[in-house]
Scaffold this motif. Sequence first.
Motif, PDB file in Angstrom:
ATOM      1  N   ALA A  11       5.632   6.569  -9.439  1.00 22.87           N
ATOM      2  CA  ALA A  11       6.353   5.512  -8.735  1.00 22.87           C
ATOM      3  C   ALA A  11       5.382   4.425  -8.330  1.00 22.87           C
ATOM      4  CB  ALA A  11       7.065   6.074  -7.508  1.00 22.87           C
ATOM      5  N   ILE A  12       5.934   3.270  -7.955  1.00 23.09           N
ATOM      6  CA  ILE A  12       5.138   2.115  -7.543  1.00 23.09           C
ATOM      7  C   ILE A  12       5.653   1.644  -6.186  1.00 23.09           C
ATOM      8  CG2 ILE A  12       4.451  -0.246  -8.099  1.00 23.09           C
ATOM      9  CD1 ILE A  12       4.923   0.455 -11.042  1.00 23.09           C
ATOM     10  N   LEU A  13       4.720   1.401  -5.258  1.00 24.18           N
ATOM     11  CA  LEU A  13       5.097   0.935  -3.928  1.00 24.18           C
ATOM     12  C   LEU A  13       5.603  -0.506  -3.983  1.00 24.18           C
ATOM     13  CD1 LEU A  13       2.327   2.254  -1.514  1.00 24.18           C
ATOM     14  CD2 LEU A  13       4.762   2.704  -1.365  1.00 24.18           C
ATOM     15  N   PRO A  14       6.468  -0.890  -3.047  1.00 26.27           N
ATOM     16  CA  PRO A  14       6.892  -2.288  -2.974  1.00 26.27           C
ATOM     17  C   PRO A  14       5.684  -3.210  -2.883  1.00 26.27           C
ATOM     18  CG  PRO A  14       8.244  -0.944  -1.524  1.00 26.27           C
ATOM     19  CD  PRO A  14       7.152  -0.053  -2.036  1.00 26.27           C
ATOM     20  N   GLY A  15       5.690  -4.272  -3.656  1.00 31.35           N
ATOM     21  CA  GLY A  15       4.551  -5.177  -3.732  1.00 31.35           C
ATOM     22  C   GLY A  15       3.753  -4.991  -4.994  1.00 31.35           C
ATOM     23  N   GLY A  16       3.830  -3.778  -5.572  1.00 27.75           N
ATOM     24  CA  GLY A  16       3.237  -3.531  -6.877  1.00 27.75           C
ATOM     25  C   GLY A  16       1.748  -3.311  -6.913  1.00 27.75           C
ATOM     26  N   SER A  17       1.075  -3.203  -5.745  1.00 26.03           N
ATOM     27  CA  SER A  17      -0.378  -3.053  -5.769  1.00 26.03           C
ATOM     28  C   SER A  17      -0.840  -1.604  -5.758  1.00 26.03           C
ATOM     29  CB  SER A  17      -0.997  -3.789  -4.574  1.00 26.03           C
ATOM     30  OG  SER A  17      -0.542  -3.230  -3.358  1.00 26.03           O
ATOM     31  N   VAL A  18       0.054  -0.681  -5.423  1.00 29.25           N
ATOM     32  CA  VAL A  18      -0.311   0.736  -5.325  1.00 29.25           C
ATOM     33  C   VAL A  18       0.727   1.574  -6.047  1.00 29.25           C
ATOM     34  CG1 VAL A  18      -0.755   2.664  -3.754  1.00 29.25           C
ATOM     35  CG2 VAL A  18      -1.429   0.356  -3.089  1.00 29.25           C
ATOM     36  N   GLU A  19       0.249   2.598  -6.761  1.00 28.77           N
ATOM     37  CA  GLU A  19       1.149   3.481  -7.488  1.00 28.77           C
ATOM     38  C   GLU A  19       0.869   4.931  -7.132  1.00 28.77           C
ATOM     39  OE1 GLU A  19       0.138   2.446 -11.468  1.00 28.77           O
ATOM     40  OE2 GLU A  19      -1.499   3.896 -11.616  1.00 28.77           O
ATOM     41  N   LEU A  20       1.895   5.746  -7.239  1.00 23.84           N
ATOM     42  CA  LEU A  20       1.770   7.180  -7.015  1.00 23.84           C
ATOM     43  C   LEU A  20       1.630   7.866  -8.362  1.00 23.84           C
ATOM     44  CD1 LEU A  20       1.998   9.652  -5.032  1.00 23.84           C
ATOM     45  CD2 LEU A  20       4.419   9.716  -5.639  1.00 23.84           C
ATOM     46  N   ARG A  21       0.581   8.669  -8.506  1.00 21.64           N
ATOM     47  CA  ARG A  21       0.396   9.471  -9.720  1.00 21.64           C
ATOM     48  C   ARG A  21       0.460  10.938  -9.344  1.00 21.64           C
ATOM     49  NH1 ARG A  21      -2.130   7.273 -14.493  1.00 21.64           N
ATOM     50  NH2 ARG A  21      -2.167   4.989 -14.389  1.00 21.64           N
ATOM     51  N   GLY A  29      -2.919  16.915  -6.933  1.00 25.12           N
ATOM     52  CA  GLY A  29      -1.480  16.759  -6.761  1.00 25.12           C
ATOM     53  C   GLY A  29      -1.073  15.296  -6.717  1.00 25.12           C
ATOM     54  N   ARG A  30      -0.281  14.936  -5.716  1.00 29.99           N
ATOM     55  CA  ARG A  30       0.195  13.558  -5.573  1.00 29.99           C
ATOM     56  C   ARG A  30      -0.903  12.693  -4.971  1.00 29.99           C
ATOM     57  NH1 ARG A  30       5.940  15.038  -2.733  1.00 29.99           N
ATOM     58  NH2 ARG A  30       4.499  16.125  -1.354  1.00 29.99           N
ATOM     59  N   ARG A  31      -1.184  11.559  -5.631  1.00 28.21           N
ATOM     60  CA  ARG A  31      -2.266  10.687  -5.191  1.00 28.21           C
ATOM     61  C   ARG A  31      -1.857   9.235  -5.376  1.00 28.21           C
ATOM     62  NH1 ARG A  31      -7.372  12.489  -8.565  1.00 28.21           N
ATOM     63  NH2 ARG A  31      -5.828  12.542 -10.235  1.00 28.21           N
ATOM     64  N   LEU A  32      -2.426   8.372  -4.536  1.00 29.11           N
ATOM     65  CA  LEU A  32      -2.162   6.942  -4.633  1.00 29.11           C
ATOM     66  C   LEU A  32      -3.343   6.245  -5.295  1.00 29.11           C
ATOM     67  CD1 LEU A  32      -0.533   6.031  -1.189  1.00 29.11           C
ATOM     68  CD2 LEU A  32       0.582   6.623  -3.338  1.00 29.11           C
ATOM     69  N   PHE A  33      -3.026   5.330  -6.227  1.00 35.99           N
ATOM     70  CA  PHE A  33      -4.050   4.579  -6.944  1.00 35.99           C
ATOM     71  C   PHE A  33      -3.745   3.090  -6.874  1.00 35.99           C
ATOM     72  CE2 PHE A  33      -4.422   8.780  -8.774  1.00 35.99           C
ATOM     73  CZ  PHE A  33      -5.789   8.944  -8.935  1.00 35.99           C
ATOM     74  N   VAL A  34      -4.794   2.301  -7.010  1.00 33.51           N
ATOM     75  CA  VAL A  34      -4.679   0.848  -6.980  1.00 33.51           C
ATOM     76  C   VAL A  34      -4.246   0.340  -8.350  1.00 33.51           C
ATOM     77  CG1 VAL A  34      -5.996  -1.291  -6.703  1.00 33.51           C
ATOM     78  CG2 VAL A  34      -6.394   0.623  -5.147  1.00 33.51           C
ATOM     79  N   ALA A 156       9.214   2.506   1.573  1.00 32.92           N
ATOM     80  CA  ALA A 156       8.033   2.944   0.835  1.00 32.92           C
ATOM     81  C   ALA A 156       8.182   4.381   0.357  1.00 32.92           C
ATOM     82  CB  ALA A 156       6.795   2.806   1.712  1.00 32.92           C
ATOM     83  N   ALA A 157       8.679   5.259   1.232  1.00 32.87           N
ATOM     84  CA  ALA A 157       8.866   6.656   0.833  1.00 32.87           C
ATOM     85  C   ALA A 157       9.888   6.770  -0.282  1.00 32.87           C
ATOM     86  CB  ALA A 157       9.294   7.490   2.041  1.00 32.87           C
ATOM     87  N   ALA A 158      10.961   5.996  -0.192  1.00 35.51           N
ATOM     88  CA  ALA A 158      11.975   6.021  -1.248  1.00 35.51           C
ATOM     89  C   ALA A 158      11.405   5.503  -2.558  1.00 35.51           C
ATOM     90  CB  ALA A 158      13.185   5.188  -0.826  1.00 35.51           C
ATOM     91  N   ALA A 159      10.587   4.443  -2.498  1.00 32.58           N
ATOM     92  CA  ALA A 159       9.989   3.894  -3.713  1.00 32.58           C
ATOM     93  C   ALA A 159       9.047   4.889  -4.383  1.00 32.58           C
ATOM     94  CB  ALA A 159       9.242   2.604  -3.372  1.00 32.58           C
ATOM     95  N   LEU A 160       8.409   5.738  -3.583  1.00 32.85           N
ATOM     96  CA  LEU A 160       7.497   6.739  -4.143  1.00 32.85           C
ATOM     97  C   LEU A 160       8.234   7.964  -4.666  1.00 32.85           C
ATOM     98  CD1 LEU A 160       4.537   6.664  -1.571  1.00 32.85           C
ATOM     99  CD2 LEU A 160       4.627   5.662  -3.859  1.00 32.85           C
ATOM    100  N   GLY A 161       9.559   7.972  -4.555  1.00 33.60           N
ATOM    101  CA  GLY A 161      10.338   9.092  -5.066  1.00 33.60           C
ATOM    102  C   GLY A 161      10.397  10.278  -4.136  1.00 33.60           C
ATOM    103  N   LEU A 162       9.971  10.085  -2.864  1.00 34.95           N
ATOM    104  CA  LEU A 162      10.018  11.191  -1.911  1.00 34.95           C
ATOM    105  C   LEU A 162      11.420  11.411  -1.369  1.00 34.95           C
ATOM    106  CD1 LEU A 162       6.805  10.366   0.162  1.00 34.95           C
ATOM    107  CD2 LEU A 162       7.036  12.001  -1.706  1.00 34.95           C
ATOM    108  N   GLY A 163      12.257  10.411  -1.488  1.00 37.59           N
ATOM    109  CA  GLY A 163      13.600  10.475  -0.927  1.00 37.59           C
ATOM    110  C   GLY A 163      13.759   9.442   0.158  1.00 37.59           C
ATOM    111  N   ALA A 258       2.387   7.401   3.786  1.00 34.27           N
ATOM    112  CA  ALA A 258       0.952   7.437   4.065  1.00 34.27           C
ATOM    113  C   ALA A 258       0.384   8.840   3.873  1.00 34.27           C
ATOM    114  CB  ALA A 258       0.681   6.962   5.488  1.00 34.27           C
ATOM    115  N   ALA A 259       1.228   9.868   3.977  1.00 33.67           N
ATOM    116  CA  ALA A 259       0.764  11.241   3.782  1.00 33.67           C
ATOM    117  C   ALA A 259       0.368  11.511   2.340  1.00 33.67           C
ATOM    118  CB  ALA A 259       1.843  12.233   4.218  1.00 33.67           C
ATOM    119  N   MET A 260       0.699  10.603   1.428  1.00 36.33           N
ATOM    120  CA  MET A 260       0.308  10.765   0.019  1.00 36.33           C
ATOM    121  C   MET A 260      -1.158  10.399  -0.211  1.00 36.33           C
ATOM    122  SD  MET A 260       3.026  11.935  -1.419  1.00 36.33           S
ATOM    123  CE  MET A 260       3.252  12.771   0.163  1.00 36.33           C
TER     124      MET A 260
END
Length: 676
Positions: A11-21, A29-34, A156-163, A258-260
Motif C-alpha cells: 500500500a501507499i500512504l496518502p501523499g505518495g512519499s511512503v509505501e508499506l512493503r 514483516g511489515r515495513r515502511l519505505f520511502v 493513513a491506516a486504511a490506506a496501508l490496508g490495515l482497515g 505509525a506502528a508499522m
Amino acid sequence: MSATDADAVHAILPGGSVELRVADPADGGRRLFVRAPIKAGDEILSLNPYAAVLNDASRTSRCDHTFAKPSDNGGSLLRCARSKVARYVSRDAQVAAWKRGYKEECASLVNCAPRVPPATVRLAARVLWRRAREAAAADGSNDDDDDEIIEDGVAAAAALGLGRGYDAVDALGDHWERLPDSRKASLAHAAMLATAFHAGTLGPGSTTPTDPDPDPNPNPNAADPRHVARLLAKISCNAHTVCDEELNAIGVGVYPAAAMVNHGDAPTAAQSFKGKKIVLRATRDLKRGDEVTMAYVELLATRQERRAALHAGYNFDLDGTEMATYCPHASPDRVEACEGMPYMRNTRRTRLPGGAVLVDHGEGSDSPPWRTGHADAYLCAVEASRKSGGGILHGGVEVVTRPIGDGDDGDGDDGDEKSAPNRDDDAVDYSGGLGGLRGSGGFGRTFAEEAERAFKTVKARSSMAEMEIAGGRLRDKSRFEVHVWGTLGGADREHTAMRVAECASLLAVAERHLAAGGTKNGVESALKPLARMSDLMNGDDASCALGPIHLLRVRVLDAMQRAAVTAGDFESARDAAYAVLPAYRLSYPPCHPPLGLHLALIAKIEAHLVDLNAAVQFAREAISCLNVSHGRNSDVVRMMETLLGESEAELRYNEYNRSGGNEDAETGEGYLEAYE
C-alpha cells in the motif's frame, strides 16, 4: 535497510512519499519505505491517535483532550465537575471530548471514585468506546456530528490496508502465542479491570471488578475480557509514549499506521509530538528505497541491553536467534540455558560478599562471548585507577542490573529496570498511573509492563517510609551481576566487581531520591551516594577504574548533572554535562533528539555562567540538530534561537565597549539572567 525486489508493495500512504512493503516476518514483516527523496527534518508522518490517554503525572497539568498545557493557550484548566478527573484548556475542548467518549468514561470514573484506573486500563476502555461509536455510526444510531472517521490517522491506516477505524487496531500484532503463561495471566487480570471499567461496574472500594446483581439480559455488544486481554497485548507492543519537547513522558497513544515503523539501531527517523499528534521526521536525507526506522529503546546502551529490552517489550531478537544465544541481560532462565554452550566454557560465576555475582569470562578473552555493538568497546572499557595515572586496559566490564524480584518466570518478566513491574502478591489496586510505560529514553515506543502494574498494590505509607523500604531493596546487591573479561591490567577481579556492584547499587538509590520530584531534600539525600560513587568508579590500588565513557560512569555523571542543576551548582553541572557528551555523540545519530537536547542544556548552562562564546557554539549546534528532530517552529528551537541571539548581542556589546576602553563591560554580568 533498503527494500528488495522480494518485498511486495502492499500500500501507499496518502501523499505518495511512503509505501508499506510486506516481507517474511523473519525479514521484518511489515515495513515502511520511502518512495521519493525526503530531506532531513521533513515530516514523514503526522497522525492523530486512534486513542490516547494522559499519564497520572500529567492529568492535573494538561488538557485531557488536546494534551496541551494551559500556558499553551492562556488561562487555567477547567475541571470536569462530575468526575473531577479530566481537565480542559477550553469549553470547546471539553465539548469535543464529551462527544468522543468522555461521556461514558465520566460515568465510569464516578462509579469507581475516588480511585482512578491506571492509564493502560483507561486507554483500552477508550478504544472500546470508540469502537462502539463506530458501530453506532455504521448502523445510523449515532446522530452526533463527529469527525473521527475522517481523521488523518484513520485515513493513513486504511490506506496501508490495515482497515478503517477499529479494524486497524485489531490488525496490529499481539505476539500472544509467544507470551509466557505468567504474562498472559497478567494481561487477563488487567483485561477484567478494563472490561469492568468500560461497563461501569468497577466499584470504589474493592480491588476487583464487582457485579453483585448480574444483568439477566446482558448487552450483546459488551466487551469480552478474552478479547480485551488480546487488545492489551496489542497496546503493550504497539503503543507510543507521548512526550513533551524535552522527552518527558506525558501519556500513551495508539497510532496504527505509525506502528508499522520498525526499530533501527541507526534510525532514519525520530518522533516528536504536537499535543497528542505524532510527527515522524527524517533525521537524515532519505532516498527512494530507504526504510523508515525509529528507535524503540534507549540507544545509549550496550547492544545486549538493547537486545534484552527489545525482546521483553516487542518479542523480537536483535540478533535474530530467538534469544537462543547468550545475552547477559536476558531473564535468568534464558541465561542459564545458554551457559552450557561451548563458547561459555571459560565462564565462571562467583557469589561475592554482599550478594553480587562476578561472571568472569577469562583473562585471555579480548571481547565478551556475545555479539557487541560499535560503541560497546568504549561503553565497557576500563582503565588503570586514577590514582596511578589512568590509561585504558585490556578487557572490559559490563554491569547487569536485575529488576527487583526478578525470577525465573519467563520472558515477560525480563527487561530494563526502568520498566520492571512491582511483583507484590497483594490484592489488586487500580489506583496506579502510567507506571512502567516508559519510552526509550522518552522517544521510543512503550515497554510492555503497564498491564501488570494495573493489578499491583500501591501501599498507603508516608513518602519517607516508602523511600526507606524501597531504598533497602535497591541496595540489595544480589540484583547485580558484574561481567569481566581480559586481563584488566592485573587488577583484582573480585575486588573490582565488588566496587562496581556497590556503585550500581548506590546509583539506584540516588536515582530514587532524584525521582522524588527533584526537591532540595531529594537532591541532598542523593549527594552522599553520588560522592561515594565518584570514588568507587575511579578505582583504587587493587581495582581498575571505569573507562572515561563507561556506561555506568555515564549514568552516574548524568545523575550528578541533574542533582547539580537542581542544587544550583552550575559549574559542577557543566563539568558532568561535558564529561558525558562524547558518549552521546558516539551512541546517537547526529540529529537524534537526546543529543540535540543535551547540546541545548550545555548552551543554557554556559549562558548562565556567562561563557558566551561556548553558549553560542553549543546553541548553534543544538539548533542545527533540533531543527531536524523537533521542527523549525518548535518551542525548544525558538528558545535556543533567543539564547543564541542574546549571547551574540552581548558579545558584540562587550567587543564594542572593549574597543572604546570600557573594561568594566567585559564581565557581561546580568545580561543573561533569564537563563538562570
